[in-house]
Design an enzyme around this catalytic site. Structure first.
Site, PDB file in Angstrom:
ATOM      1  N   ALA A  61      -0.580  -3.178  -5.186  1.00 50.61           N
ATOM      2  CA  ALA A  61      -0.561  -1.611  -6.214  1.00 50.61           C
ATOM      3  C   ALA A  61      -1.266  -1.720  -6.896  1.00 50.61           C
ATOM      4  O   ALA A  61      -1.293  -2.766  -7.357  1.00 50.61           O
ATOM      5  CB  ALA A  61       1.265  -1.397  -6.106  1.00 50.61           C
ATOM      6  N   TYR A 126       2.339   5.161 -14.271  1.00 53.16           N
ATOM      7  CA  TYR A 126       3.536   4.815 -13.192  1.00 53.16           C
ATOM      8  C   TYR A 126       4.145   4.130 -11.587  1.00 53.16           C
ATOM      9  O   TYR A 126       4.516   4.640 -11.308  1.00 53.16           O
ATOM     10  CB  TYR A 126       2.852   2.654 -13.621  1.00 53.16           C
ATOM     11  N   LYS A 130       4.134   5.594  -8.699  1.00 50.18           N
ATOM     12  CA  LYS A 130       5.380   5.385  -7.305  1.00 50.18           C
ATOM     13  C   LYS A 130       6.651   5.574  -6.397  1.00 50.18           C
ATOM     14  O   LYS A 130       7.111   5.387  -5.883  1.00 50.18           O
ATOM     15  CB  LYS A 130       5.978   3.544  -7.834  1.00 50.18           C
ATOM     16  N   TRP A 151      10.914  -5.814 -12.724  1.00 54.37           N
ATOM     17  CA  TRP A 151      10.770  -6.920 -13.940  1.00 54.37           C
ATOM     18  C   TRP A 151      11.092  -8.429 -13.079  1.00 54.37           C
ATOM     19  O   TRP A 151      11.050  -9.333 -13.148  1.00 54.37           O
ATOM     20  CB  TRP A 151      12.049  -7.762 -14.633  1.00 54.37           C
TER      21      TRP A 151
END
Ligand SMILES: NC(=O)C1=CN([C@@H]2O[C@H](COP(=O)(O)OP(=O)(O)OC[C@H]3O[C@@H](n4cnc5c(N)ncnc54)[C@H](O)[C@@H]3O)[C@@H](O)[C@H]2O)C=CC1
Length: 294
Positions: A61, A126, A130, A151
């Site tokens: 990605a 972002y 997504k 994370w």
């Protein structure tokens, strides 16, 4: 079982290669740039069309969260159009897809753990790309498992754990935000979870529960608490340590807005697949040792 994973150098891709190397019945092949570019759908058709695999793992990605604010078109091409093309190429060959997504699809204004049913409201480019990627994957391939994680850190690539260790070697004190809460997640645990899910999909003759799931390390903290734990584990393995000074998000402005709370509930995955990641502190110990000792 043979898995094709997008992204050769990504944390999740490399963790899958590592975990599969310890299993006699799992083979992982990775595809990525230059021959497979997510911004080039034709190259995706070739890469997936040529491979004889059981499951496609869509892990690559555009992950540069702040840079995405300046490159929204590229982020969209990779995270939406590219993700759609991967899922669609797999669907054409009747191959299920396991696709990775993010906690940044949420606004972070809730104080509760976010479930898969909660409304999304990404606050940055972002996160928006997504989220659109999730919808694109789901529409392209009915045999999909979308895993929102968060994370991510590992022995590979760039991540928060390595950054904290580098800074600790350079200075005595590090300021870290303490008002953004989430779930630190080892990419090695993500790899274990993906292999478990992929095996279930195949052993259930592809009637496994498809859909959207949250997969993160167990337990929660804020970035400052995460850094504190890194500073505790690092010297155990001969690494550097420093004092962590908690600061607020307003003291550390970034281009992309991050959620203040993106803690994810993972019960749905546990109920459907019988899998749960270890406590994040346990996994951090393993990864810290790997980074420092090898
Ligand atoms: N790193 C994190 O903290 C988080 C990651 N995620 C998601 O988890 C997944 C895996 O993340 P990581 O392994 O940490 O990512 P990473 O940043 O370590 O790796 C990303 C990979 O994608 C590849 N890539 C980027 N653009 C590409 C393109 N145009 N064509 C082909 N490959 C391209 C990169 O070369 C790299 O191999 C991603 O879908 C990401 O959005 C979700 C939440 C947090």
């Amino acid at each position: 079982m043979k898995l094709l994973v997008t992204g050769k150098e990504g944390q999740v891709a490399r963790s899958l290669v590592e975990r599969a190397s310890g299993l006699h019945d799992v083979t992982v092949i990775t595809v990525g740039r230059p021959e497979m570019d997510l911004a080039d759908p034709i190259s995706i058709q070739h890469a997936i069309g040529d491979a004889n695999v059981d499951i496609v793992v869509s892990a690559a990605a555009y992950t540069a969260v702040d840079q995405a604010e300046d490159e929204p078109e590229l982020a969209h091409a990779v995270n939406v159009t590219g993700a759609h093309a991967v899922a669609s190429a797999a669907a054409t060959r009747n191959i299920p897809v396991i696709h990775l997504s993010t906690d940044y699809v949420f606004s972070g204004t809730s104080n509760a753990l976010y479930t898969e049913e909660d409304a999304t409201d990404p606050q940055c480019v972002y996160g928006r790309t997504k989220l659109a990627g999730e919808l694109a994957v789901a529409s392209a391939n009915p045999q999909h498992v979308i895993l929102r994680t968060a994370w991510v850190y590992s022995p590979y690539g760039k991540n928060f754990v390595k950054t904290m260790m580098r800074l600790a070697a350079e200075r005595d004190e590090i300021s870290v935000v303490s008002d953004q809460w989430g779930n630190p997640t080892s990419a090695l645990d993500i790899a274990d979870g993906i292999i478990h899910i992929a095996e279930r999909i195949l052993s259930d003759d592809r009637n496994a529960p498809y859909g959207l799931f949250h997969l993160t390390g167990t337990g929660e903290t804020n970035w400052s608490g995460f850094a504190d734990e890194i500073m505790k584990t690092s010297p155990v393995h001969g690494g550097p340590t420093a004092v962590i000074r908690p600061i607020s998000t307003s003291d550390y402005p970034t281009k992309a807005k991050r959620p203040a709370n993106s803690r994810l509930a993972t019960e749905k995955l546990k109920a459907a697949y019988g899998w749960k990641a270890p406590r994040w502190q346990t996994s951090l110990g393993e990864v810290s040792k790997r980074i420092l000792v090898g």
